[in-house]
Design a protein around this motif. Structure first.
Motif, PDB file in Angstrom:
ATOM      1  N   THR A  59       0.807  -1.222   0.000  1.00  0.00           N
ATOM      2  CA  THR A  59       0.000   0.000   0.000  1.00  0.00           C
ATOM      3  C   THR A  59       0.846   1.281   0.000  1.00  0.00           C
ATOM      4  O   THR A  59       0.321   2.364  -0.210  1.00  0.00           O
ATOM      5  N   GLN A  60       2.140   1.186   0.271  1.00  0.00           N
ATOM      6  CA  GLN A  60       3.063   2.342   0.265  1.00  0.00           C
ATOM      7  C   GLN A  60       2.563   3.469   1.163  1.00  0.00           C
ATOM      8  O   GLN A  60       2.272   4.573   0.712  1.00  0.00           O
ATOM      9  N   GLU A  61       2.501   3.174   2.448  1.00  0.00           N
ATOM     10  CA  GLU A  61       1.996   4.172   3.388  1.00  0.00           C
ATOM     11  C   GLU A  61       3.145   4.970   3.988  1.00  0.00           C
ATOM     12  O   GLU A  61       4.166   4.406   4.366  1.00  0.00           O
ATOM     13  N   HIS A 116       0.721  16.555  17.737  1.00  0.00           N
ATOM     14  CA  HIS A 116      -0.460  15.745  17.393  1.00  0.00           C
ATOM     15  C   HIS A 116       0.011  14.378  16.923  1.00  0.00           C
ATOM     16  O   HIS A 116       1.090  14.261  16.371  1.00  0.00           O
ATOM     17  N   GLU A 117      -0.860  13.373  17.081  1.00  0.00           N
ATOM     18  CA  GLU A 117      -0.523  12.076  16.527  1.00  0.00           C
ATOM     19  C   GLU A 117      -0.612  12.156  15.001  1.00  0.00           C
ATOM     20  O   GLU A 117      -1.486  12.821  14.451  1.00  0.00           O
ATOM     21  N   GLY A 118       0.329  11.516  14.340  1.00  0.00           N
ATOM     22  CA  GLY A 118       0.331  11.538  12.874  1.00  0.00           C
ATOM     23  C   GLY A 118      -0.643  10.533  12.294  1.00  0.00           C
ATOM     24  O   GLY A 118      -1.451   9.930  13.003  1.00  0.00           O
ATOM     25  N   VAL A 119      -0.541  10.368  10.985  1.00  0.00           N
ATOM     26  CA  VAL A 119      -1.463   9.459  10.308  1.00  0.00           C
ATOM     27  C   VAL A 119      -0.727   8.810   9.130  1.00  0.00           C
ATOM     28  O   VAL A 119       0.138   9.431   8.507  1.00  0.00           O
ATOM     29  N   TRP A 120      -1.050   7.541   8.867  1.00  0.00           N
ATOM     30  CA  TRP A 120      -0.472   6.858   7.706  1.00  0.00           C
ATOM     31  C   TRP A 120      -1.309   7.172   6.474  1.00  0.00           C
ATOM     32  O   TRP A 120      -2.529   7.024   6.503  1.00  0.00           O
ATOM     33  N   ILE A 121      -0.672   7.600   5.407  1.00  0.00           N
ATOM     34  CA  ILE A 121      -1.400   7.864   4.161  1.00  0.00           C
ATOM     35  C   ILE A 121      -0.812   6.984   3.056  1.00  0.00           C
ATOM     36  O   ILE A 121       0.410   6.974   2.841  1.00  0.00           O
ATOM     37  N   ALA A 122      -1.697   6.223   2.407  1.00  0.00           N
ATOM     38  CA  ALA A 122      -1.247   5.238   1.417  1.00  0.00           C
ATOM     39  C   ALA A 122      -1.177   5.864   0.029  1.00  0.00           C
ATOM     40  O   ALA A 122      -2.098   6.569  -0.387  1.00  0.00           O
ATOM     41  N   LYS A 123      -0.086   5.597  -0.679  1.00  0.00           N
ATOM     42  CA  LYS A 123       0.035   6.049  -2.066  1.00  0.00           C
ATOM     43  C   LYS A 123      -0.641   5.046  -2.999  1.00  0.00           C
ATOM     44  O   LYS A 123      -0.960   5.367  -4.134  1.00  0.00           O
ATOM     45  N   ASN A 124      -0.752   3.831  -2.531  1.00  0.00           N
ATOM     46  CA  ASN A 124      -1.294   2.770  -3.378  1.00  0.00           C
ATOM     47  C   ASN A 124      -2.328   1.976  -2.572  1.00  0.00           C
ATOM     48  O   ASN A 124      -2.140   0.792  -2.288  1.00  0.00           O
ATOM     49  N   PRO A 125      -3.436   2.661  -2.190  1.00  0.00           N
ATOM     50  CA  PRO A 125      -4.367   2.037  -1.242  1.00  0.00           C
ATOM     51  C   PRO A 125      -5.062   0.796  -1.782  1.00  0.00           C
ATOM     52  O   PRO A 125      -5.600   0.002  -1.010  1.00  0.00           O
ATOM     53  N   ASP A 126      -5.022   0.593  -3.096  1.00  0.00           N
ATOM     54  CA  ASP A 126      -5.737  -0.555  -3.669  1.00  0.00           C
ATOM     55  C   ASP A 126      -4.945  -1.858  -3.636  1.00  0.00           C
ATOM     56  O   ASP A 126      -5.449  -2.892  -4.069  1.00  0.00           O
ATOM     57  N   ALA A 127      -3.703  -1.798  -3.156  1.00  0.00           N
ATOM     58  CA  ALA A 127      -2.909  -3.036  -3.092  1.00  0.00           C
ATOM     59  C   ALA A 127      -3.655  -4.062  -2.244  1.00  0.00           C
ATOM     60  O   ALA A 127      -4.151  -3.745  -1.172  1.00  0.00           O
ATOM     61  N   LYS A 128      -3.736  -5.280  -2.734  1.00  0.00           N
ATOM     62  CA  LYS A 128      -4.512  -6.320  -2.044  1.00  0.00           C
ATOM     63  C   LYS A 128      -3.609  -7.165  -1.146  1.00  0.00           C
ATOM     64  O   LYS A 128      -2.592  -7.665  -1.598  1.00  0.00           O
ATOM     65  N   GLY A 129      -4.024  -7.327   0.102  1.00  0.00           N
ATOM     66  CA  GLY A 129      -3.384  -8.299   0.978  1.00  0.00           C
ATOM     67  C   GLY A 129      -2.056  -7.882   1.579  1.00  0.00           C
ATOM     68  O   GLY A 129      -1.524  -8.573   2.438  1.00  0.00           O
ATOM     69  N   THR A 130      -1.494  -6.762   1.121  1.00  0.00           N
ATOM     70  CA  THR A 130      -0.192  -6.343   1.636  1.00  0.00           C
ATOM     71  C   THR A 130      -0.230  -4.894   2.074  1.00  0.00           C
ATOM     72  O   THR A 130      -0.587  -4.015   1.288  1.00  0.00           O
ATOM     73  N   ARG A 131       0.084  -4.661   3.327  1.00  0.00           N
ATOM     74  CA  ARG A 131       0.261  -3.269   3.751  1.00  0.00           C
ATOM     75  C   ARG A 131       1.749  -3.018   3.897  1.00  0.00           C
ATOM     76  O   ARG A 131       2.476  -3.793   4.502  1.00  0.00           O
ATOM     77  N   SER A 132       2.213  -1.911   3.297  1.00  0.00           N
ATOM     78  CA  SER A 132       3.637  -1.586   3.387  1.00  0.00           C
ATOM     79  C   SER A 132       3.790  -0.163   3.906  1.00  0.00           C
ATOM     80  O   SER A 132       2.982   0.720   3.596  1.00  0.00           O
ATOM     81  N   PHE A 133       4.811   0.019   4.723  1.00  0.00           N
ATOM     82  CA  PHE A 133       5.011   1.289   5.421  1.00  0.00           C
ATOM     83  C   PHE A 133       6.448   1.767   5.245  1.00  0.00           C
ATOM     84  O   PHE A 133       7.362   0.950   5.181  1.00  0.00           O
ATOM     85  N   ARG A 134       6.619   3.097   5.164  1.00  0.00           N
ATOM     86  CA  ARG A 134       7.982   3.627   5.227  1.00  0.00           C
ATOM     87  C   ARG A 134       8.039   4.751   6.246  1.00  0.00           C
ATOM     88  O   ARG A 134       7.086   5.503   6.438  1.00  0.00           O
ATOM     89  N   LEU A 135       9.197   4.854   6.860  1.00  0.00           N
ATOM     90  CA  LEU A 135       9.323   5.726   8.026  1.00  0.00           C
ATOM     91  C   LEU A 135      10.745   6.273   8.057  1.00  0.00           C
ATOM     92  O   LEU A 135      11.696   5.529   7.818  1.00  0.00           O
ATOM     93  N   ASN A 136      10.899   7.588   8.326  1.00  0.00           N
ATOM     94  CA  ASN A 136      12.249   8.121   8.515  1.00  0.00           C
ATOM     95  C   ASN A 136      12.439   8.581   9.959  1.00  0.00           C
ATOM     96  O   ASN A 136      11.508   8.578  10.755  1.00  0.00           O
ATOM     97  N   ALA A 137      13.681   8.970  10.270  1.00  0.00           N
ATOM     98  CA  ALA A 137      14.022   9.278  11.658  1.00  0.00           C
ATOM     99  C   ALA A 137      13.342  10.543  12.173  1.00  0.00           C
ATOM    100  O   ALA A 137      13.270  10.763  13.379  1.00  0.00           O
ATOM    101  N   PHE A 138      12.822  11.385  11.266  1.00  0.00           N
ATOM    102  CA  PHE A 138      12.180  12.619  11.724  1.00  0.00           C
ATOM    103  C   PHE A 138      10.915  12.328  12.534  1.00  0.00           C
ATOM    104  O   PHE A 138      10.426  13.177  13.248  1.00  0.00           O
ATOM    105  N   ALA A 139      10.366  11.116  12.397  1.00  0.00           N
ATOM    106  CA  ALA A 139       9.157  10.768  13.139  1.00  0.00           C
ATOM    107  C   ALA A 139       9.474  10.060  14.458  1.00  0.00           C
ATOM    108  O   ALA A 139       8.596   9.887  15.294  1.00  0.00           O
ATOM    109  N   SER A 140      10.720   9.641  14.630  1.00  0.00           N
ATOM    110  CA  SER A 140      11.071   8.818  15.784  1.00  0.00           C
ATOM    111  C   SER A 140      11.288   9.669  17.035  1.00  0.00           C
ATOM    112  O   SER A 140      11.965  10.690  16.975  1.00  0.00           O
TER     113      SER A 140
END
Ligand SMILES: [Zn+2]
Length: 619
Positions: A225-227, A283-307
């Protein structure tokens, strides 16, 4: 009796109703962080690492089979894996396989993290006995509990990967796995094969990425899903993926070369307001998907600015420290930005550059924030280039050309003056003028160059002199000529040449990418591109040491386009010495001019909206 037991267990494994708790709820209730492995021991709180909630809970979504996380290091992803393991042992027991890059790492992980996970989390301690006890079921790499087991192993060891079926497969640091487990083939495929008999199988892949194109986690990310984790703008409320290129900061270097970074703020790309880490994380952030139609697989990316474990000051200081060292910069890109690193090849021919030319919508495409120019002096003409610059040193060739005339005469200089004074417009009518120009004083008309530059010093048209040799910074030294008292800037041209070639190798639009116009009148023809790549580095021996020298690829090659781009980049560096910050300031001015916040009039009094694309920086 044993057979009946096995039957009951297998029925239970296949048909047990899904439990009611999510992984994050289970962790908030039960998980205790151990003092020897956690900087913040005690009760687990998902609120502390809000981005992990969705990642962990995705695992128990019935329609999701695969969860992939491409991230920086130190964002809590190991603890997320531990929570997932603990959840299944306690709530939904089944066979699990946990793969680390090597057997040694698997043992180490088990001893340090899995044993403390089990020991310090009460509901687990009662189900899994200690490997130190005499229980043969529990060894370092095998933990057995009612209803299942957790097997651990290295991706280098086929024996661990090819035994019993498992329902849950966890692969940690997949980008560090070998291509083949011994001679058995891809370790990830071997692991996945073991899950096929379970209809409710789950596969979890986690890693900091490696090299672009050769990264397993990058592949998994793009198959899902490229979130991206978005933070909430404290000013306009937009959801924003906070990243390096919007950072604004004050930086200085001490005598030892260490960077001191202060006042780090991120500029919202929607409202252009800046604020610090605390405000952006309020505030708490939110995951936004670039490819929300992907079936069966959720994928996430995260950088250190959120940690919560990185300060933005620390990240920027690290970036400034390593940005010019390709090896260290790769590590930074992978482990802090959580992005795959792109390796670029040499430019073999001008063909790819000729092909990349594009139609600009106006004199200036959007993205240009600053114009600089360069002039090369020949015996019978002056050659010039005007270059647009944007964030991340993305560049646009605007105009390249030749003014005929012996530079001893005033005519070619008058023509150049007109070119440098001209206004170049965006599609919306807003215009930019050249903020700084570098004029080569080499050749036979040095004093003409000095006179011209002295007259126009207030316009920041400067005489330059190139000095070869490795290790010299591009803007090396500022001096004044004796007779004319003109500013003369000594450029370390070799460093500049390397930067120009590296930028030409950038293949995706964004930082460092070089745009060229298709319009024939702008002077970017095949001969231009041949000139642009007319030099290469060759090893040469100087006084017993080998250095890499820039040389023409053939004696006939015309290298003026290469020099011109180098000098135009030097002019950019004179105006914007700290690139990221300077470009953000320019972007803000342009934004304000566009929105009528500041009215900038042409000196002549014409009611045209024109702004001088510079920062007020004194020499
Ligand atoms: Zn905003």
């Amino acid at each position: 009796m044993q057979q009946i037991q096995n039957f009951i267990e297998s029925v239970y494994l296949y048909w047990a109703p899904p439990p009611n708790l999510t992984v994050s709820e289970w962790a908030d209730r039960n998980r205790v962080l151990s003092s020897e492995t956690s900087a913040e021991p005690g009760q687990w709180q998902t609120d502390r690492v809000p981005y992990l909630r969705e990642i962990m809970d995705a695992v128990t979504q019935p329609e999701i089979e695969k969860v992939s996380v491409m991230s920086c290091s130190q964002c809590g992803k190991s603890e997320a894996l531990n929570n997932i393991i603990g959840y299944f042992i306690d709530q939904d027991p089944c066979p699990m396989l946990f793969i680390q890059p090597t057997d040694g790492l698997a043992e180490d992980y088990s001893k340090r993290r899995i044993s403390s996970l089990i020991r310090d989390t009460k509901v687990l301690a009662s189900k899994v006995s200690d490997s130190k006890s005499r229980d043969v079921n529990n060894t370092i790499l095998m933990k057995v509990y009612p209803g299942g087991f957790l097997a651990m192993g290295g991706a280098n060891s086929p024996a661990q990967l090819a035994s019993r079926p498992v329902r849950i497969l966890l692969c940690d640091e997949v980008d560090r796995y070998p291509d083949s487990a011994g001679t058995e083939g891809d370790p990830v495929k071997l692991g996945e094969k073991r899950t096929v008999t379970f209809w409710n199988r789950k596969k979890i892949f986690v890693s900091t990425p490696g090299t672009k194109g050769a990264s397993r986690i990058e592949f998994e990310y793009f198959s899902g899903t490229q979130e991206e984790w978005h933070l909430w703008c404290p000013h306009c409320g937009a959801d924003v993926f906070v990243n390096l290129y919007g950072m604004v900061y004050d930086a200085s270097q001490d005598a030892k070369g260490n960077w001191l970074v202060e006042n780090v703020e991120f500029r919202c790309p929607h409202c252009l307001e800046e604020d610090d880490q605390i405000a952006w994380m309020s505030h708490e952030g939110v995951w936004i998907a670039k490819n929300p139609d992907a079936k069966g697989t959720r994928s996430f990316r995260l950088n250190a600015f959120a940690s919560p474990w990185y300060s933005w000051e620390q990240i920027i200081a690290e970036y400034l420290k390593v940005k010019d060292d390709p090896e260290q910069y790769k590590v930074f890109v992978n482990t802090v930005l959580g992005e795959p690193y792109e390796v670029k090849g040499e430019i073999e021919s001008e063909e790819s550059l000729v092909k990349r030319r594009e139609q600009y919508p106006a004199d200036l495409p959007d993205g240009v924030l600053l114009l600089t120019a360069s002039i090369d002096t020949q015996d019978r003409w002056l050659e010039y280039e005007i270059v647009g610059w944007g964030k991340g040193e993305e560049s646009w060739g605007i105009q390249h050309g030749i003014v005929m005339g012996v530079p001893d005469k005033p005519e070619p200089w008058k023509a150049i003056e007109d070119i440098l004074k001209a206004t170049y417009n965006f599609a919306d009518g807003l215009g930019l003028t050249v903020a700084c120009a570098c004029i080569d004083s080499g050749g036979h008309y040095t004093s003409r160059v000095y006179e011209f530059c002295k007259r126009n010093e207030s316009r920041r048209w400067f005489a330059i002199k190139g000095q070869g040799g490795s290790g010299l910074p591009l803007v090396h030294r500022l001096t004044r000529t004796k007779k004319e008292n003109a500013a003369l800037i000594i450029l370390g041209v070799d460093e500049g040449k390397t930067a120009v070639i590296n930028a030409l190798k950038a293949e995706t639009i964004g930082p460092f990418y070089c745009h060229f116009p298709l319009d024939e009148n702008r002077g970017y023809d095949r001969a231009y591109f041949q000139g642009l790549i007319s030099e290469h580095q060759v090893p040469r021996k100087h006084k017993g040491t080998i250095t890499m020298d820039w040389e023409k690829v053939s004696t006939e090659a015309r290298n003026e386009p290469f020099d011109l781009r180098n000098y135009a980049r030097a002019a950019m560096k004179l105006v914007v010495p700290v690139a990221d910050k300077g470009f953000l300031a320019l972007e803000k001015r342009l934004f304000e001019a566009r929105n009528g916040i500041v009215a900038i009039e042409k000196p002549s009094g014409q009611k045209q909206r024109v702004m001088r694309s510079n920062l007020d920086r004194e020499f």
